[in-house]
Design a protein around this motif. Structure first.
Motif, PDB file in Angstrom:
ATOM      1  N   LEU A  65       6.576  -3.362   4.634  1.00  0.00           N
ATOM      2  CA  LEU A  65       5.212  -3.744   5.001  1.00  0.00           C
ATOM      3  C   LEU A  65       4.701  -2.886   6.160  1.00  0.00           C
ATOM      4  CD1 LEU A  65       5.355  -7.621   4.653  1.00  0.00           C
ATOM      5  CD2 LEU A  65       4.337  -5.940   3.119  1.00  0.00           C
ATOM      6  N   ALA A  66       5.606  -2.541   7.091  1.00  0.00           N
ATOM      7  CA  ALA A  66       5.197  -1.665   8.196  1.00  0.00           C
ATOM      8  C   ALA A  66       4.742  -0.322   7.650  1.00  0.00           C
ATOM      9  CB  ALA A  66       6.353  -1.487   9.182  1.00  0.00           C
ATOM     10  N   GLY A  67       5.470   0.189   6.636  1.00  0.00           N
ATOM     11  CA  GLY A  67       5.064   1.441   6.011  1.00  0.00           C
ATOM     12  C   GLY A  67       3.708   1.321   5.337  1.00  0.00           C
ATOM     13  N   ALA A  68       3.495   0.195   4.640  1.00  0.00           N
ATOM     14  CA  ALA A  68       2.204  -0.017   3.975  1.00  0.00           C
ATOM     15  C   ALA A  68       1.076  -0.089   5.003  1.00  0.00           C
ATOM     16  CB  ALA A  68       2.252  -1.297   3.141  1.00  0.00           C
ATOM     17  N   ALA A  69       1.343  -0.796   6.126  1.00  0.00           N
ATOM     18  CA  ALA A  69       0.319  -0.901   7.175  1.00  0.00           C
ATOM     19  C   ALA A  69       0.001   0.475   7.744  1.00  0.00           C
ATOM     20  CB  ALA A  69       0.807  -1.837   8.284  1.00  0.00           C
ATOM     21  N   THR A  70       1.044   1.316   7.890  1.00  0.00           N
ATOM     22  CA  THR A  70       0.812   2.691   8.342  1.00  0.00           C
ATOM     23  C   THR A  70      -0.094   3.426   7.354  1.00  0.00           C
ATOM     24  OG1 THR A  70       3.061   2.633   9.195  1.00  0.00           O
ATOM     25  CG2 THR A  70       1.964   4.754   9.210  1.00  0.00           C
ATOM     26  N   GLY A  71       0.101   3.136   6.054  1.00  0.00           N
ATOM     27  CA  GLY A  71      -0.761   3.735   5.041  1.00  0.00           C
ATOM     28  C   GLY A  71      -2.220   3.381   5.264  1.00  0.00           C
ATOM     29  N   PHE A  72      -2.487   2.138   5.691  1.00  0.00           N
ATOM     30  CA  PHE A  72      -3.868   1.751   5.999  1.00  0.00           C
ATOM     31  C   PHE A  72      -4.372   2.493   7.234  1.00  0.00           C
ATOM     32  CE2 PHE A  72      -2.932  -1.836   3.222  1.00  0.00           C
ATOM     33  CZ  PHE A  72      -4.139  -1.985   2.553  1.00  0.00           C
ATOM     34  N   VAL A  73      -3.462   2.782   8.192  1.00  0.00           N
ATOM     35  CA  VAL A  73      -3.880   3.496   9.406  1.00  0.00           C
ATOM     36  C   VAL A  73      -4.318   4.908   9.064  1.00  0.00           C
ATOM     37  CG1 VAL A  73      -3.089   4.417  11.615  1.00  0.00           C
ATOM     38  CG2 VAL A  73      -2.383   2.131  10.915  1.00  0.00           C
ATOM     39  N   ILE A  74      -3.520   5.611   8.249  1.00  0.00           N
ATOM     40  CA  ILE A  74      -3.851   7.018   7.995  1.00  0.00           C
ATOM     41  C   ILE A  74      -4.533   7.212   6.640  1.00  0.00           C
ATOM     42  CG2 ILE A  74      -1.920   7.795   9.439  1.00  0.00           C
ATOM     43  CD1 ILE A  74      -0.450   8.563   6.872  1.00  0.00           C
ATOM     44  N   ASP A  75      -4.994   6.113   6.015  1.00  0.00           N
ATOM     45  CA  ASP A  75      -5.709   6.201   4.739  1.00  0.00           C
ATOM     46  C   ASP A  75      -4.921   6.941   3.687  1.00  0.00           C
ATOM     47  OD1 ASP A  75      -7.941   4.772   5.307  1.00  0.00           O
ATOM     48  OD2 ASP A  75      -9.031   6.470   6.146  1.00  0.00           O
ATOM     49  N   ASN A  76      -3.682   6.526   3.456  1.00  0.00           N
ATOM     50  CA  ASN A  76      -2.863   7.230   2.480  1.00  0.00           C
ATOM     51  C   ASN A  76      -2.314   6.238   1.465  1.00  0.00           C
ATOM     52  OD1 ASN A  76      -0.533   8.376   1.178  1.00  0.00           O
ATOM     53  ND2 ASN A  76      -0.591  10.010   2.698  1.00  0.00           N
ATOM     54  N   ASN A  77      -2.788   6.354   0.206  1.00  0.00           N
ATOM     55  CA  ASN A  77      -2.365   5.409  -0.828  1.00  0.00           C
ATOM     56  C   ASN A  77      -0.885   5.533  -1.169  1.00  0.00           C
ATOM     57  OD1 ASN A  77      -4.739   4.083  -1.154  1.00  0.00           O
ATOM     58  ND2 ASN A  77      -5.469   5.373  -2.841  1.00  0.00           N
ATOM     59  N   GLY A  78      -0.313   6.735  -0.998  1.00  0.00           N
ATOM     60  CA  GLY A  78       1.110   6.908  -1.263  1.00  0.00           C
ATOM     61  C   GLY A  78       1.939   5.981  -0.391  1.00  0.00           C
ATOM     62  N   LEU A  79       1.584   5.921   0.889  1.00  0.00           N
ATOM     63  CA  LEU A  79       2.306   5.038   1.802  1.00  0.00           C
ATOM     64  C   LEU A  79       2.085   3.584   1.441  1.00  0.00           C
ATOM     65  CD1 LEU A  79       2.537   7.606   3.642  1.00  0.00           C
ATOM     66  CD2 LEU A  79       2.439   6.040   5.560  1.00  0.00           C
ATOM     67  N   ILE A  80       0.856   3.257   1.055  1.00  0.00           N
ATOM     68  CA  ILE A  80       0.562   1.854   0.735  1.00  0.00           C
ATOM     69  C   ILE A  80       1.377   1.409  -0.472  1.00  0.00           C
ATOM     70  CG2 ILE A  80      -1.243   0.254   0.015  1.00  0.00           C
ATOM     71  CD1 ILE A  80      -3.231   1.916   1.602  1.00  0.00           C
ATOM     72  N   ILE A  81       1.419   2.252  -1.512  1.00  0.00           N
ATOM     73  CA  ILE A  81       2.173   1.868  -2.717  1.00  0.00           C
ATOM     74  C   ILE A  81       3.657   1.738  -2.392  1.00  0.00           C
ATOM     75  CG2 ILE A  81       2.841   2.562  -5.050  1.00  0.00           C
ATOM     76  CD1 ILE A  81       0.230   4.123  -5.233  1.00  0.00           C
ATOM     77  N   SER A  82       4.222   2.768  -1.770  1.00  0.00           N
ATOM     78  CA  SER A  82       5.664   2.753  -1.508  1.00  0.00           C
ATOM     79  C   SER A  82       6.031   1.590  -0.593  1.00  0.00           C
ATOM     80  CB  SER A  82       6.091   4.063  -0.855  1.00  0.00           C
ATOM     81  OG  SER A  82       5.441   5.141  -1.455  1.00  0.00           O
ATOM     82  N   GLY A  83       5.244   1.408   0.456  1.00  0.00           N
ATOM     83  CA  GLY A  83       5.533   0.333   1.393  1.00  0.00           C
ATOM     84  C   GLY A  83       5.487  -1.028   0.724  1.00  0.00           C
ATOM     85  N   SER A  84       4.493  -1.246  -0.141  1.00  0.00           N
ATOM     86  CA  SER A  84       4.404  -2.582  -0.736  1.00  0.00           C
ATOM     87  C   SER A  84       5.488  -2.802  -1.790  1.00  0.00           C
ATOM     88  CB  SER A  84       3.011  -2.836  -1.312  1.00  0.00           C
ATOM     89  OG  SER A  84       2.489  -1.689  -1.896  1.00  0.00           O
ATOM     90  N   LEU A  85       5.956  -1.724  -2.429  1.00  0.00           N
ATOM     91  CA  LEU A  85       7.112  -1.875  -3.341  1.00  0.00           C
ATOM     92  C   LEU A  85       8.303  -2.427  -2.572  1.00  0.00           C
ATOM     93  CD1 LEU A  85       7.237   1.479  -5.352  1.00  0.00           C
ATOM     94  CD2 LEU A  85       6.621  -0.773  -6.214  1.00  0.00           C
ATOM     95  N   VAL A  86       8.571  -1.812  -1.420  1.00  0.00           N
ATOM     96  CA  VAL A  86       9.718  -2.230  -0.618  1.00  0.00           C
ATOM     97  C   VAL A  86       9.497  -3.645  -0.074  1.00  0.00           C
ATOM     98  CG1 VAL A  86      11.157  -1.650   1.349  1.00  0.00           C
ATOM     99  CG2 VAL A  86      10.173   0.153  -0.025  1.00  0.00           C
ATOM    100  N   GLY A  87       8.261  -3.910   0.326  1.00  0.00           N
ATOM    101  CA  GLY A  87       7.944  -5.255   0.800  1.00  0.00           C
ATOM    102  C   GLY A  87       8.238  -6.293  -0.268  1.00  0.00           C
TER     103      GLY A  87
END
Lengths: 463, 171
Positions: free
Chosen positions: A224-246
């Motif tokens: 989830l921390a990775g996904a939240a980082t994705g929201f910070v830097i506007d990067n869907n790759g981070l959001i997808i990967s982070g939420s998979l792990v979450g």
């Protein structure tokens, strides 16, 4: 310029690699390739990030990547399979810390962040820091470092924790509603400090037996921390990967809680009622019969079907190789040997499976609890190896017991139960185990590894 | 018997909070994209594309320039559209995660955990972007430390997972 517009596609491709890789984890046969596909996806994402327009100092990045790679390599190659829970806890924490630092850096960089980015920055700080410190405390507990051995909680711990969360949300609100960089930074540091305290407070009251839940939860948080980082830097790759792990962490957490018949809330905030419900220990253990390696050898010699129930004690004694030796010997005589794995045996999900796999034991002989329980009546000998609470029949018979309702491996139904244990000391639930005094139970007081080696020797002598 | 847990209860228990969060974020995004109700004419649309303000209604008049604002003719999507897109991606990815993780057998739960842990090291992308500005300032330094930490997570995670999975594959 064309390359620039292709970057999001590269991130998408790496996310697809992660999804395919995780999907291939559904069978041991394809899992190795799945993991490699995931690694390729990660390499692709790192490469894409290095081509980003905003990236100028490639030397610094290459250097940092190299340092991280070397440290990670050394850690991964040197860790023992018994130390895997600590390793995963540590890696979870590092991911969380990295997310916290990224959000911090992003905040330092610009003053013109939109509100939602600022909210994401605060959230990343909260989740990342809680993951880091929570994982470090979990690591300390797993290593049994001084000061972390006993669960510890303050009076009113739940209220304090709730107030810390509210304070962090409040600071995030302030952070998002101001445009003074200095105020934003102060708020962020405040969030990091408060969530440091929160991370320690959340994990410190949790005892050893609940570690599988904590590790699963931290795994989820790091995603989830990775996904939240994705929201910070506007990067869907981070959001997808982070939420998979979450999602993965949430599912494992739920499986662990279910296997203990406890709610997540109860694990995080409840204290296990120690010792009250079990009755006087001496009376329960009055009829315990002890045995010797030679006797166990002769019992095993005539057995058709043997089931081994491993627990954390097997990991501590590094007894998995001795188990394999015993099993090989028995199988050579035509005995069926299987392994009954309780979901929360050990310190993390799947802990026992990894140890037994390390000792070359085929995974199809490792049976899940639900699968093996209905067949235990036909088992001649069950060997309980360093497990305690997961075979305690009080879970079924005593509704007031702290482990009431927890599903157990019902070895009491087997014809003979051999319990290999150093003493009659209670398990994590701090309650006595009437199984040890059952008429069909025999106790072998010894270190698990030494006991097994003695049994193997005795069987060989029998011929 | 193979799976101790079906996907449905997990989904049902998790879907509601997720939808609530998604809904809340969507509302926040819409509010952020329409600063103040006093914008009377069609100009609001263009302003919304370039400007966003705090969702906090007590301070509706403080505008901030959105990240996409590159100047020139604004063909770029509004901040709200970007955010709603991101939230959509987030929610869908969580559901994909539930579906595929539920099929992983318990015997592989430890490698699953270390492998998914390595994937959470994806934050290394953010760290690279943060450290790579070319300036030597505090932000770049924090970014560089983050790159080190995240890459320990990535390399350590994938490698240790590989080690474990090879042991399972032997048979």
């Amino acid at each position: 310029m064309i390359l620039e517009s292709l970057l999001p596609l590269a991130y998408l491709t790496s996310a697809v690699c992660f999804i395919v890789g995780l999907k291939m984890m559904s069978s041991p046969r394809t899992a190795v390739r799945g993991n490699l596909i995931g690694a390729v996806g990660m390499a692709l994402a790192i490469g894409a990030a290095c081509f980003d327009r905003g990236v100028a100092s490639h030397a610094l990045i290459a250097g940092s990547l190299a340092i991280g790679a070397v440290i990670g390599w050394i850690l991964a190659v040197r860790v023992q399979m018994t130390g895997m829970p600590q390793m995963v806890a540590l890696l979870n924490g590092l991911g969380g810390a990295a997310s916290t630092l990224v959000a911090w850096s992003d905040l330092l960089r610009g003053s013109s962040h939109p509100v939602d980015t600022l909210i994401a920055v605060g959230t990343t700080g909260l989740i990342g820091t809680v993951t880091f410190w929570g994982s470090l405390v979990a690591y300390a507990k797993l290593e049994e470092l001084k000061g972390f051995r006993e669960p510890f909680s303050l009076p009113g711990q739940q209220v304090i924790n709730a107030m810390l969360v509210i304070a962090c949300c409040g600071l995030t609100g302030v952070l998002a509603s101001t445009h003074e960089t200095s105020v934003q930074i102060s708020c962020y540091i405040g969030i990091v400090v408060l969530s440091t305290v929160l991370g320690v407070f959340l994990v410190n009251p949790i005892g050893g037996a609940d570690m599988p839940v904590v590790i699963s939860l931290m795994n989820s948080y790091s995603g989830l921390a990775g996904a939240a980082t994705g929201f910070v830097i506007d990067n869907n790759g981070l959001i997808i990967s982070g939420s998979l792990v979450g999602a993965s962490g949430v599912i494992l957490t739920r499986i662990m809680c279910k296997a203990m018949n406890r709610s997540l809330f109860n694990v995080l905030f409840g204290v296990m009622g120690g010792g009250k419900a079990g009755g006087p220990t001496d009376a329960i253990y009055a009829t315990v019969r002890s045995t010797s390696a030679e006797d166990v050898a002769s019992i095993l010699d005539g057995a058709q079907r043997v089931v081994v129930v491993p627990g954390y004690g097997m990991a501590v004694a590094q007894a998995q190789h001795a188990v394999r030796d015993l099993a090989k010997l028995l199988e050579a005589k035509g005995t069926t040997v299987e392994y009954a794995i309780h979901p929360v045996a050990g310190r993390m999900p799947g802990h026992m499976n990894v140890l037994l796999a390390e000792a070359d034991i085929a995974y199809d002989k490792l049976k899940e609890m639900d699968e093996i329980n209905p067949t235990l009546e036909t088992v001649d000998v069950a060997i309980v190896l360093g497990a305690n609470d997961v075979v305690n029949p009080l879970a079924k018979t005593d509704p007031n017991s702290p482990i009431a309702g927890m599903p157990i491996i019902e070895v009491d139904k087997c014809r003979t139960v051999v319990v290999i244990k150093r003493s009659l000391s209670p398990g994590f639930a701090k309650i006595p185990n009437p199984l040890f005094a059952a008429p069909n139970a025999l106790l072998l007081y010894a270190d698990a590894q030494k006991a097994l080696l003695d049994i193997v020797k005795a069987i060989k002598e029998l011929g | 018997m193979k799976r101790p847990l079906s996907a449905l209860p997990t989904l049902r228990k998790t879907a509601l909070p997720l939808l609530l969060v998604a809904g809340w974020l969507a509302v926040a995004a819409v509010v952020a994209a329409h600063p103040g109700h006093d914008a009377p004419d069609g100009d609001a649309g263009r302003r919304a594309a370039k400007v966003s303000s705090p969702a906090d209604s007590s301070k509706p008049s403080v505008p901030s320039i959105s990240k996409e604002d590159g100047g020139g003719i604004s063909a770029k999507p509004s901040r709200a559209a970007v955010l709603i897109g991101s939230v959509t991606v987030f929610v869908l990815a969580v559901f994909v995660g539930f579906e595929i993780i539920n099929k992983v057998p318990p015997t592989l739960h430890t490698p699953l955990m270390s492998g998914s842990n390595a994937i959470s090291g994806i934050t290394v992308v953010g760290a690279i972007l943060a450290s790579g500005s070319g300036r030597w300032d505090a932000a770049a330094l924090l970014g560089a430390v983050a790159v080190v930490l995240a890459n320990i997570n990535v390399v350590g995670g994938f490698l240790v997972t590989h080690r474990m999975l090879l042991m399972f594959k032997k048979r």
